[in-house]
Design an enzyme around this catalytic site. Structure first.
Site, PDB file in Angstrom:
ATOM      1  N   CYS A   1       0.817  -1.280   0.157  1.00 28.55           N
ATOM      2  CA  CYS A   1       0.069   0.099   0.134  1.00 28.55           C
ATOM      3  C   CYS A   1       0.953   1.254  -0.013  1.00 28.55           C
ATOM      4  CB  CYS A   1      -0.750  -0.057   1.198  1.00 28.55           C
ATOM      5  SG  CYS A   1      -2.219   1.408   1.302  1.00 28.55           S
TER       6      CYS A   1
ATOM      7  N   CYS B   1       0.204   4.943   7.004  1.00 25.16           N
ATOM      8  CA  CYS B   1      -0.372   4.679   8.555  1.00 25.16           C
ATOM      9  C   CYS B   1       0.597   3.957   9.141  1.00 25.16           C
ATOM     10  CB  CYS B   1      -1.663   3.994   8.004  1.00 25.16           C
ATOM     11  SG  CYS B   1      -2.748   4.502   6.816  1.00 25.16           S
TER      12      CYS B   1
ATOM     13  N   CYS C   1       0.190   0.269  10.307  1.00 27.87           N
ATOM     14  CA  CYS C   1      -0.132  -0.674   9.388  1.00 27.87           C
ATOM     15  C   CYS C   1       1.044  -1.813   8.659  1.00 27.87           C
ATOM     16  CB  CYS C   1      -0.964  -0.209   8.192  1.00 27.87           C
ATOM     17  SG  CYS C   1      -1.699  -1.361   7.074  1.00 27.87           S
TER      18      CYS C   1
ATOM     19  N   CYS D   1     -16.501  -9.200   5.537  1.00 22.79           N
ATOM     20  CA  CYS D   1     -15.877  -7.965   5.099  1.00 22.79           C
ATOM     21  C   CYS D   1     -14.531  -8.321   4.321  1.00 22.79           C
ATOM     22  CB  CYS D   1     -15.550  -7.219   6.272  1.00 22.79           C
ATOM     23  SG  CYS D   1     -14.876  -5.677   6.134  1.00 22.79           S
TER      24      CYS D   1
ATOM     25  N   CYS E   1     -19.537  -6.382   3.473  1.00 28.11           N
ATOM     26  CA  CYS E   1     -18.728  -5.066   3.845  1.00 28.11           C
ATOM     27  C   CYS E   1     -17.481  -5.171   2.867  1.00 28.11           C
ATOM     28  CB  CYS E   1     -18.587  -5.107   5.332  1.00 28.11           C
ATOM     29  SG  CYS E   1     -17.668  -3.872   5.880  1.00 28.11           S
TER      30      CYS E   1
ATOM     31  N   CYS F   1     -19.457   1.619   8.608  1.00 27.96           N
ATOM     32  CA  CYS F   1     -18.690   1.208   9.663  1.00 27.96           C
ATOM     33  C   CYS F   1     -17.558   2.040   9.752  1.00 27.96           C
ATOM     34  CB  CYS F   1     -18.410  -0.246   9.195  1.00 27.96           C
ATOM     35  SG  CYS F   1     -17.243  -1.170  10.311  1.00 27.96           S
TER      36      CYS F   1
ATOM     37  N   ARG G   1     -18.126  -2.887  17.942  1.00 32.34           N
ATOM     38  CA  ARG G   1     -17.274  -4.083  17.555  1.00 32.34           C
ATOM     39  C   ARG G   1     -16.101  -4.341  18.478  1.00 32.34           C
ATOM     40  NH1 ARG G   1     -16.709  -4.262  11.949  1.00 32.34           N
ATOM     41  NH2 ARG G   1     -19.054  -4.475  12.109  1.00 32.34           N
TER      42      ARG G   1
HETATM   43  N1  SAM Z   1      -6.651   0.509   3.242  1.00 33.15           N
HETATM   44  C1  SAM Z   1      -8.195   0.613   3.660  1.00 33.15           C
HETATM   45  C2  SAM Z   1      -7.906   1.809   4.446  1.00 33.15           C
HETATM   46  O1  SAM Z   1      -7.102   2.114   5.286  1.00 33.15           O
HETATM   47  O2  SAM Z   1      -9.363   2.307   4.696  1.00 33.15           O
HETATM   48  C3  SAM Z   1      -8.493  -0.575   4.081  1.00 33.15           C
HETATM   49  C4  SAM Z   1      -7.921  -1.576   4.989  1.00 33.15           C
HETATM   50  S1  SAM Z   1      -7.210  -0.648   6.144  1.00 33.15           S
HETATM   51  C5  SAM Z   1      -5.999  -2.022   6.687  1.00 33.15           C
HETATM   52  C6  SAM Z   1      -8.580  -0.829   7.597  1.00 33.15           C
HETATM   53  C7  SAM Z   1      -8.395  -0.636   8.930  1.00 33.15           C
HETATM   54  O3  SAM Z   1      -7.446  -1.683   9.504  1.00 33.15           O
HETATM   55  C8  SAM Z   1      -7.455   0.625   9.190  1.00 33.15           C
HETATM   56  O4  SAM Z   1      -8.227   1.692   8.901  1.00 33.15           O
HETATM   57  C9  SAM Z   1      -7.193   0.598  10.685  1.00 33.15           C
HETATM   58  O5  SAM Z   1      -8.138   1.096  11.361  1.00 33.15           O
HETATM   59  C10 SAM Z   1      -7.126  -0.928  10.964  1.00 33.15           C
HETATM   60  N2  SAM Z   1      -5.585  -1.497  11.130  1.00 33.15           N
HETATM   61  C11 SAM Z   1      -4.719  -1.690  10.245  1.00 33.15           C
HETATM   62  N3  SAM Z   1      -3.574  -2.082  10.871  1.00 33.15           N
HETATM   63  C12 SAM Z   1      -3.956  -2.095  12.197  1.00 33.15           C
HETATM   64  C13 SAM Z   1      -3.210  -2.702  13.186  1.00 33.15           C
HETATM   65  N4  SAM Z   1      -1.941  -2.841  13.192  1.00 33.15           N
HETATM   66  N5  SAM Z   1      -3.920  -2.624  14.721  1.00 33.15           N
HETATM   67  C14 SAM Z   1      -5.195  -2.320  14.570  1.00 33.15           C
HETATM   68  N6  SAM Z   1      -5.896  -1.959  13.688  1.00 33.15           N
HETATM   69  C15 SAM Z   1      -5.200  -1.966  12.313  1.00 33.15           C
HETATM   70  C1  DTB Z   2     -11.324  -2.616  11.558  1.00 36.92           C
HETATM   71  O1  DTB Z   2     -11.833  -1.607  12.056  1.00 36.92           O
HETATM   72  N1  DTB Z   2     -10.464  -3.645  11.972  1.00 36.92           N
HETATM   73  C2  DTB Z   2     -10.383  -4.474  10.783  1.00 36.92           C
HETATM   74  C3  DTB Z   2     -11.322  -4.144   9.808  1.00 36.92           C
HETATM   75  N2  DTB Z   2     -11.742  -2.945  10.355  1.00 36.92           N
HETATM   76  C4  DTB Z   2     -10.889  -3.833   8.375  1.00 36.92           C
HETATM   77  C5  DTB Z   2      -8.825  -4.438  10.505  1.00 36.92           C
HETATM   78  C6  DTB Z   2      -7.931  -5.005  11.576  1.00 36.92           C
HETATM   79  C7  DTB Z   2      -6.669  -5.125  11.041  1.00 36.92           C
HETATM   80  C8  DTB Z   2      -5.626  -5.596  12.108  1.00 36.92           C
HETATM   81  C9  DTB Z   2      -4.119  -5.788  11.432  1.00 36.92           C
HETATM   82  C10 DTB Z   2      -4.119  -6.693  10.151  1.00 36.92           C
HETATM   83  O2  DTB Z   2      -4.650  -7.870  10.627  1.00 36.92           O
HETATM   84  O3  DTB Z   2      -3.538  -6.533   9.418  1.00 36.92           O
HETATM   85 FE1  SF4 Z   3      -2.823   1.098   3.378  1.00 35.75          FE
HETATM   86 FE2  SF4 Z   3      -3.173   0.136   5.572  1.00 35.75          FE
HETATM   87 FE3  SF4 Z   3      -3.210   2.479   5.312  1.00 35.75          FE
HETATM   88 FE4  SF4 Z   3      -4.985   1.009   4.679  1.00 35.75          FE
HETATM   89  S1  SF4 Z   3      -4.559   1.181   6.739  1.00 35.75           S
HETATM   90  S2  SF4 Z   3      -4.259   2.741   3.874  1.00 35.75           S
HETATM   91  S3  SF4 Z   3      -3.850  -0.692   3.858  1.00 35.75           S
HETATM   92  S4  SF4 Z   3      -1.292   1.446   5.019  1.00 35.75           S
END
Ligand code: SAM
Ligand code: DTB
Ligand code: SF4
Length: 323
Positions: free
Chosen positions: A52, A56, A59, A96, A128, A188, A260
């Site tokens: 990506c 973030c 992430c 989802c 979702c 959501c 959730r």
């Molecule tokens: N890329 C899209 C976005 O950012 O909206 C969708 C996928 S992103 C992985 C979805 C959500 O996962 C993020 O908004 C964040 O709240 C959650 N997330 C990602 N990494 C995480 C982590 N290490 N711990 C907890 N939540 C995480």
């Molecule tokens: C949300 O609030 N939590 C989920 C879902 N929406 C997409 C994602 C959590 C991701 C946790 C890190 C991972 O497994 O990569």
């Molecule tokens: Fe990309 Fe992760 Fe940020 Fe979603 S949360 S935009 S997958 S870097």
């Protein structure tokens, strides 16, 4: 009555309530608005993983951090439907699909996602997606394909946002949420705790969520999963009491919303989770993986549901009640 005019001092007062009183109050509100023995079981699938362009800080899928996540192109529709069938057989009622995209582009990949949405919808599950930013037309096309909910998190307060993400703004997030609403798809939207934010930031995020013109139908509360290689890998582990406090406050502010208990369950005991359900959580992600990180297995969760006397919530519940 649902309120969209909670003030920051009011929210602070609720958030700062002594913990057991907060749990009691949240549990009381929960009982007034919801069937408290029911928990919605959602399954997540990462349909496009890693690589990506966003930054973030939490992430594991951001291309700029070395986290060991293998980049995978968009999955085939048939494969996704197989996963969805398995999730349904295991008791999930919401499926989802997550993509590590900054935003949706109008290309073949999006057409394929629309087909996946149609397919999962036809299986009788709530569908979702979480695909990054959307414009109005894209939200409309997803709605027409049968999308039930769109996940797009605010993550933290608008003030703290730029400490965590520099490649997009809070307003970008709010615009997408607006586009989703306009298309008639349920929202959501929640956040993460443990990013290094203050209690004030958490309160401000809850204020933004509860002040949206309509409360999100679901609010995921995630505990940061600390992934090696991300800038936040050495943050302290989130205290379960903080999760309980966030969940209880969200429940009181947004009584009719599905709150959730999201990322972080793998490190929580059954009694920790029981307190979260008591404080008003009524939805979880099930299945042994979230997107890229571990989560309790279906078997473990079934045992917990049995122990606590919880039942999975049926799909499209409120719509059924209206019939
Ligand atoms: N890329 C899209 C976005 O950012 O909206 C969708 C996928 S992103 C992985 C979805 C959500 O996962 C993020 O908004 C964040 O709240 C959650 N997330 C990602 N990494 C995480 C982590 N290490 N711990 C907890 N939540 C995480
Ligand atoms: C949300 O609030 N939590 C989920 C879902 N929406 C997409 C994602 C959590 C991701 C946790 C890190 C991972 O497994 O990569
Ligand atoms: Fe990309 Fe992760 Fe940020 Fe979603 S949360 S935009 S997958 S870097």
């Amino acid at each position: 009555m649902l309120r969209n005019d909670w003030t920051l001092p009011e929210i602070k007062e609720i958030y700062d309530t002594p913990l057991l009183d907060l749990i009691y109050r949240a549990a009381t509100v929960h009982r007034e608005y919801n069937a408290t023995g029911e928990v919605q079981v959602c399954t997540l699938l990462s349909i496009k993983t890693g690589g990506c362009p966003e930054d973030c800080a939490y992430c594991p899928q951001a291309a700029r951090y070395s986290t060991g996540v293998d980049v995978q192109a968009l999955m085939k529709k048939e494969q996704v439907l197989e996963y969805a069938a398995k999730a349904k057989a295991a008791g999930s009622t919401r499926f989802c699909m997550g993509a590590a995209w900054r935003e949706v582009r109008d290309n073949k990949d999006f057409d394929r996602v629309l087909d996946m949405v149609k397919g999962v919808n036809q299986m009788g599950m709530e569908v979702c997606c979480t695909l990054g930013m959307l414009n109005e037309d894209q939200a409309k096309r997803l709605a027409d394909a049968g999308l039930y909910a769109y996940n797009h998190n605010l993550d933290t307060s608008s003030e703290y946002y730029s400490e965590i993400i520099s490649t997009r703004t809070y307003d970008d997030r709010l615009t997408t949420l607006d586009n989703v609403r306009k298309a008639g798809v349920t929202v959501c939207c929640g956040g993460i705790i443990g990013l290094g934010e203050t209690h004030e930031d958490r309160i401000k995020m809850l204020h933004t969520l509860s002040s949206l013109p309509q409360h999100p139908e679901s609010v995921p509360i995630n505990a940061l999963v600390r992934v090696k290689g991300t800038p936040l890998e050495n943050n302290p582990k989130v205290d379960t009491w903080d999760m309980i406090r966030m969940i209880g406050t969200a429940r009181i502010l947004m009584p009719g919303t599905m709150v959730r208990l999201s990322a972080g369950r793998a490190e929580m005991s059954q009694s920790d989770q029981a307190l979260c359900f008591m404080a008003g959580a009524n939805s979880i992600f099930a299945g042994e993986k979230l997107l890229t990180t571990p989560n309790p297995s279906f078997e473990e969760d079934n045992l917990m549901f049995e122990l606590l006397g919880l039942k999975p919530r049926v799909a499209f519940k409120d719509e059924k009640e209206l019939v």
